[in-house]
Design a protein around this motif. Structure first.
Motif, short mmCIF file in Angstrom:
data_model
loop_
_atom_site.label_atom_id
_atom_site.label_comp_id
_atom_site.label_asym_id
_atom_site.label_seq_id
_atom_site.Cartn_x
_atom_site.Cartn_y
_atom_site.Cartn_z
N GLY A 365 -21.84 49.62 52.05
CA GLY A 365 -20.97 48.57 51.54
C GLY A 365 -21.44 48.06 50.19
O GLY A 365 -22.49 48.47 49.67
N HIS A 366 -20.67 47.15 49.63
CA HIS A 366 -20.95 46.54 48.34
C HIS A 366 -21.48 45.13 48.57
O HIS A 366 -20.90 44.36 49.34
N CYS A 367 -22.59 44.77 47.92
CA CYS A 367 -23.16 43.43 48.04
C CYS A 367 -23.37 42.86 46.64
O CYS A 367 -23.85 43.56 45.75
N MET A 368 -23.03 41.58 46.46
CA MET A 368 -23.13 40.97 45.13
C MET A 368 -23.36 39.47 45.27
O MET A 368 -22.86 38.84 46.20
N LEU A 369 -24.14 38.92 44.35
CA LEU A 369 -24.35 37.48 44.27
C LEU A 369 -23.81 37.00 42.92
O LEU A 369 -24.19 37.53 41.88
N GLU A 370 -22.92 36.01 42.96
CA GLU A 370 -22.34 35.49 41.73
C GLU A 370 -22.48 33.97 41.68
O GLU A 370 -22.49 33.30 42.71
N GLU A 371 -22.57 33.43 40.46
CA GLU A 371 -22.67 31.99 40.24
C GLU A 371 -21.44 31.50 39.51
O GLU A 371 -20.88 32.19 38.65
N ALA A 372 -20.98 30.30 39.86
CA ALA A 372 -19.84 29.70 39.17
C ALA A 372 -20.16 29.51 37.69
O ALA A 372 -21.31 29.21 37.32
N ARG A 373 -19.15 29.70 36.84
CA ARG A 373 -19.33 29.56 35.39
C ARG A 373 -18.39 28.50 34.84
O ARG A 373 -17.30 28.27 35.38
N SER A 374 -18.80 27.90 33.74
CA SER A 374 -17.97 26.85 33.13
C SER A 374 -16.65 27.41 32.62
O SER A 374 -15.68 26.67 32.45
N THR A 375 -16.59 28.73 32.39
CA THR A 375 -15.36 29.35 31.89
C THR A 375 -14.37 29.67 33.01
O THR A 375 -13.24 30.07 32.73
N ASP A 376 -14.78 29.51 34.28
CA ASP A 376 -13.87 29.78 35.39
C ASP A 376 -12.71 28.79 35.36
O ASP A 376 -12.91 27.57 35.29
N SER A 377 -11.50 29.31 35.42
CA SER A 377 -10.31 28.45 35.41
C SER A 377 -9.68 28.32 36.79
O SER A 377 -8.90 27.42 37.04
N ARG A 378 -10.02 29.25 37.70
CA ARG A 378 -9.51 29.23 39.06
C ARG A 378 -10.67 29.44 40.04
O ARG A 378 -11.70 30.00 39.68
N PHE A 379 -10.46 28.98 41.27
CA PHE A 379 -11.53 29.08 42.26
C PHE A 379 -11.86 30.52 42.61
O PHE A 379 -12.97 30.81 43.05
N ASP A 380 -10.91 31.44 42.40
CA ASP A 380 -11.17 32.84 42.78
C ASP A 380 -11.73 33.67 41.62
O ASP A 380 -11.95 34.87 41.78
N ASP A 381 -12.00 33.05 40.47
CA ASP A 381 -12.59 33.80 39.36
C ASP A 381 -13.98 34.32 39.73
O ASP A 381 -14.34 35.45 39.41
N ILE A 382 -14.77 33.48 40.40
CA ILE A 382 -16.12 33.91 40.80
C ILE A 382 -16.02 35.03 41.82
O ILE A 382 -16.82 35.97 41.82
N LEU A 383 -15.02 34.99 42.68
CA LEU A 383 -14.82 36.04 43.68
C LEU A 383 -14.42 37.35 43.01
O LEU A 383 -14.92 38.42 43.37
N THR A 384 -13.56 37.27 42.03
CA THR A 384 -13.11 38.47 41.31
C THR A 384 -14.27 39.18 40.63
O THR A 384 -14.35 40.41 40.65
N ARG A 385 -15.19 38.43 40.04
CA ARG A 385 -16.35 39.05 39.38
C ARG A 385 -17.23 39.78 40.38
O ARG A 385 -17.88 40.78 40.03
N ALA A 386 -17.28 39.29 41.61
CA ALA A 386 -18.17 39.87 42.61
C ALA A 386 -17.58 41.08 43.32
O ALA A 386 -18.32 41.83 43.95
N LEU A 387 -16.27 41.28 43.19
CA LEU A 387 -15.63 42.39 43.89
C LEU A 387 -16.01 43.72 43.26
O LEU A 387 -16.24 43.80 42.05
N PRO A 388 -16.05 44.78 44.07
CA PRO A 388 -16.35 46.11 43.51
C PRO A 388 -15.31 46.52 42.48
O PRO A 388 -14.12 46.32 42.68
N LYS A 389 -15.77 47.04 41.35
CA LYS A 389 -14.86 47.42 40.27
C LYS A 389 -14.23 48.80 40.56
O LYS A 389 -14.84 49.65 41.16
#
Length: 389
Positions: A365-389
């Motif tokens: 599987g894919h595992c990832m740790l992401e942190e919220a950023r000041s540039t995030d405009s939506r709550f799912d932006d952090i989730l999108t960065r962590a998803l497998p590309k």
């Protein structure tokens, strides 16, 4: 068993199910017909089976006016795109507002009509709990913004503190008999949560902020949940100081647990289901936008979407996160954990342990740790960065 007996047994079975079971048809001409409705419809809509089958227009007087068009449009979309129907809406029954959850599978007929086969459930208790949690969360965030809560000052060099009167009350301590400081906080903190306190202090030294939720055990053996938020500074003498606030969030925590038991858990993992997890992420993001000094971390895992793999993965995740972290299953094997500490090293350690144990268990599987950023405009932006590309 003859056909007549089989039909009677089937009707008896559907009448015994929770809520109401139904079969609804939308003809090519735009007419609506209930071909079958179980007797439970009276507990949902407050009308008889005969009333509903004779004239579906009675629903205009049953479904709350503000929700009626939305319900109809959702059914039309379900028919247009041939997708399952799922909808939560309000009805008036016996003069009172109740919440209903409807779901159904959709079947296109050779004559062009659409048939739904599904179930209606009364979810009023669950919705009231959700609304209570939302109100509590709004009130909590407002209180934090205006600092209408207990406040304290901790000198890390001496371990001594200055508390407002509310802090003594929250800890269940008498002001005249208490010498406030880090020692008494650690003593009252639940043994399993003490490391979270020290982690938060270390995080404050590095990032300038402290944010932690933990349990305390009061003198009468009652357990309470507290949220502590603070800012790290050096005073004029060069001493390390944390100024902070503390809020009792026990009611909110207990409401969340009760909410899970009334329909918020995913059947394969025991974590929050998709709806509950997305709401938890939205709440945390809203708090972050109001207080960007308190960022947050998200652990994301993508594994094979089968019951056995999900159950095993959930066991591994649960063994490597804290009691106050919030795990959820968004569906299709996508598991997320909203982490409660600002300690990046501790969160990375959790990630490494999860990855190692998944590998040992033969789970790819894919595992990832992401942190919220000041540039995030939506709550799912952090989730999108962590998803497998």
């Amino acid at each position: 068993m003859n056909a007549q007996k089989s039909s009677v047994d089937l009707v008896s079975l559907t009448n015994a199910l929770p809520g109401a079971v139904y079969q609804l048809e939308l003809t090519e001409n735009g007419d609506w017909h209930f071909h079958f409705v179980s007797e439970g419809i009276e507990s949902i809509y407050g009308c008889s089976v005969a009333d509903l089958q004779q004239n579906t227009c009675v629903l205009k007087d049953i479904i709350v006016a503000d929700d009626y068009d939305s319900v109809v449009n959702s059914l039309l979309d379900s028919a247009k795109y041939q997708i399952p129907w799922n909808k939560e809406y309000r009805v008036v029954r016996n003069g009172e507002i109740h919440w209903v959850y409807g779901h159904a599978v959709t079947e296109k007929q050779p004559n062009g009509s659409t048939i739904w086969k599904g179930q209606l459930l009364d979810i009023t208790e669950r919705k009231q709990l959700e609304l209570t949690v939302k109100r509590h969360q709004r009130n909590l965030e407002l209180a934090e913004r205006v600092a209408n809560l207990g406040h304290w000052k901790l000198n890390l060099n001496t371990g001594k503190s200055v508390w407002s009167d509310t802090v003594y009350e929250l800890y269940g301590l008498e002001k005249s008999k208490t010498d406030p400081g880090l020692d008494i906080v650690m003593e009252k903190t639940h043994p399993e949560d003490r490391k979270a306190i020290t982690d938060a202090i270390e995080a404050a030294k590095k990032s300038g902020v402290r944010d932690v939720e933990h349990r305390i055990i009061r003198s009468d053996d009652t357990v309470r949940w507290l949220r502590e938020s603070g800012i790290y500074q050096l005073d004029e003498n060069g001493d390390e100081i944390i100024f902070g606030t503390v809020q009792d969030i026990t009611e909110y925590k207990e409401m969340e647990l009760k909410l899970r038991s009334t329909g918020g858990e995913d059947e394969h993992t025991g974590f929050y289901n998709r709806r509950m997890m997305l709401r938890a992420l939205q709440r945390r993001f809203s708090f972050y936008k109001a207080h960007p000094e308190y960022p947050y971390f998200l652990l994301v895992l993508q594994v094979t979407n089968d019951a056995k793999t999900l159950a095993h993965t959930a066991e591994i995740v649960r063994a490597n996160i804290r009691d106050y972290d919030t795990p959820g299953h968004l569906g299709n094997g996508l598991i997320t954990v909203l982490l409660s500490t600002l300690s990046s090293p501790e969160n990375k350690s959790s990630l490494r342990r999860v990855m190692a144990q998944l590998s040992n268990a033969g789970i790819e599987g894919h595992c990832m740790l992401e942190e919220a950023r000041s540039t995030d405009s939506r709550f799912d932006d952090i989730l999108t960065r962590a998803l497998p590309k």
